[in-house]
Scaffold this motif. Structure first.
Motif, mmCIF file in Angstrom:
data_model
loop_
_atom_site.group_PDB
_atom_site.id
_atom_site.type_symbol
_atom_site.label_atom_id
_atom_site.label_comp_id
_atom_site.label_asym_id
_atom_site.label_seq_id
_atom_site.Cartn_x
_atom_site.Cartn_y
_atom_site.Cartn_z
ATOM 1 N N PHE A 6 0.854 -1.187 0.000
ATOM 2 C CA PHE A 6 0.000 0.000 0.000
ATOM 3 C C PHE A 6 0.893 1.240 0.000
ATOM 4 C CE2 PHE A 6 -2.770 -3.287 1.452
ATOM 5 C CZ PHE A 6 -4.024 -2.932 1.003
ATOM 6 N N LEU A 65 -7.818 -4.454 3.005
ATOM 7 C CA LEU A 65 -8.044 -3.082 2.554
ATOM 8 C C LEU A 65 -8.275 -2.130 3.719
ATOM 9 C CD1 LEU A 65 -10.249 -3.784 -0.580
ATOM 10 C CD2 LEU A 65 -7.856 -3.068 -0.531
ATOM 11 N N ASN A 69 -5.386 0.800 3.907
ATOM 12 C CA ASN A 69 -5.778 2.169 3.556
ATOM 13 C C ASN A 69 -5.678 3.112 4.752
ATOM 14 O OD1 ASN A 69 -6.392 2.133 0.712
ATOM 15 N ND2 ASN A 69 -8.112 0.803 1.200
ATOM 16 N N TYR A 95 -8.255 -2.679 -6.956
ATOM 17 C CA TYR A 95 -8.059 -1.560 -7.872
ATOM 18 C C TYR A 95 -7.506 -0.390 -7.066
ATOM 19 C CZ TYR A 95 -9.036 2.259 -11.106
ATOM 20 O OH TYR A 95 -8.913 3.353 -11.928
ATOM 21 N N THR A 96 -6.505 0.279 -7.610
ATOM 22 C CA THR A 96 -5.935 1.460 -6.967
ATOM 23 C C THR A 96 -6.507 2.704 -7.631
ATOM 24 O OG1 THR A 96 -3.885 0.250 -6.518
ATOM 25 C CG2 THR A 96 -3.801 2.646 -6.342
ATOM 26 N N GLN A 98 -6.933 6.218 -9.070
ATOM 27 C CA GLN A 98 -6.006 7.108 -9.752
ATOM 28 C C GLN A 98 -6.528 8.546 -9.674
ATOM 29 O OE1 GLN A 98 -3.142 5.708 -11.128
ATOM 30 N NE2 GLN A 98 -3.981 3.873 -10.153
ATOM 31 N N GLY A 137 -4.496 6.521 -4.762
ATOM 32 C CA GLY A 137 -3.683 5.606 -3.965
ATOM 33 C C GLY A 137 -4.515 4.669 -3.114
ATOM 34 N N GLN A 138 -5.764 5.023 -2.865
ATOM 35 C CA GLN A 138 -6.650 4.163 -2.079
ATOM 36 C C GLN A 138 -6.930 2.898 -2.876
ATOM 37 O OE1 GLN A 138 -10.586 5.800 -1.458
ATOM 38 N NE2 GLN A 138 -10.919 4.572 0.371
ATOM 39 N N LYS A 139 -6.934 1.755 -2.196
ATOM 40 C CA LYS A 139 -7.252 0.490 -2.870
ATOM 41 C C LYS A 139 -8.653 0.055 -2.469
ATOM 42 C CE LYS A 139 -2.673 -1.326 -3.673
ATOM 43 N NZ LYS A 139 -1.761 -2.456 -3.549
#
Length: 146
Positions: A6, A65, A69, A95-96, A98, A137-139
């Motif tokens: 992460f 997650l 996060n 999924y990251t 964007q 950057g959050q997944k």
């Protein structure tokens, strides 16, 4: 099972000092527990090591997650998680987010219909508390079967 990377300097800030991190991350996961019995987290040098018994692979993925996060967490190790049903990396994918993404755009790109963003929110209710507040950057998890 492994280690998940992460971005350590983004996310929700829930602790100030690493000596407070283990309890803070454990409490954070326990608050919206996605289905992990005896959940415990130890944090050392930015690595959150999760332990417990996950009812499903989905529960384990959500816990990954939730921990990853958090600001100050650079990776999540789940070698000590036992998954009772399913296996990680099944139907869903990570999924990251964007720069410039919205949940609508992600749903449009993934499913061909932006209105399906609600399924993304539902699959990530432990991570996305406000659908208008996602960040680069959050997944998140993208469900494959809709």
């Amino acid at each position: 099972m492994g280690l998940f990377d992460f971005v350590g300097n983004i996310g929700k800030k829930i602790f100030n000092k690493e000596e407070d991190a283990s309890q803070a991350v454990t409490n954070h996961i326990a608050e919206d527990n996605p289905g992990i019995d005896n959940v415990a987290v130890t944090v050392e040098n930015g690595v959150a090591k999760l332990s417990g018994v996950a009812a499903t692979a989905e529960a384990a993925e959500k816990a990954i997650l939730m921990a990853g996060n958090i600001e100050g967490i650079e990776s999540v190790n789940i070698d000590a998680i036992k998954v009772l049903n399913g296996s990680l990396g099944g139907d869903d994918e990570f999924y990251t987010i964007q720069k410039g993404d919205s949940l609508w755009k992600i749903a449009e790109k993934t499913y061909g219909n932006g209105a399906k963003y609600t399924a993304i929110v539902a699959a990530n209710k432990e991570v996305i508390k406000d659908e208008n507040k996602i960040f680069p950057g959050q997944k998140i998890r993208l469900p494959k079967s809709l």
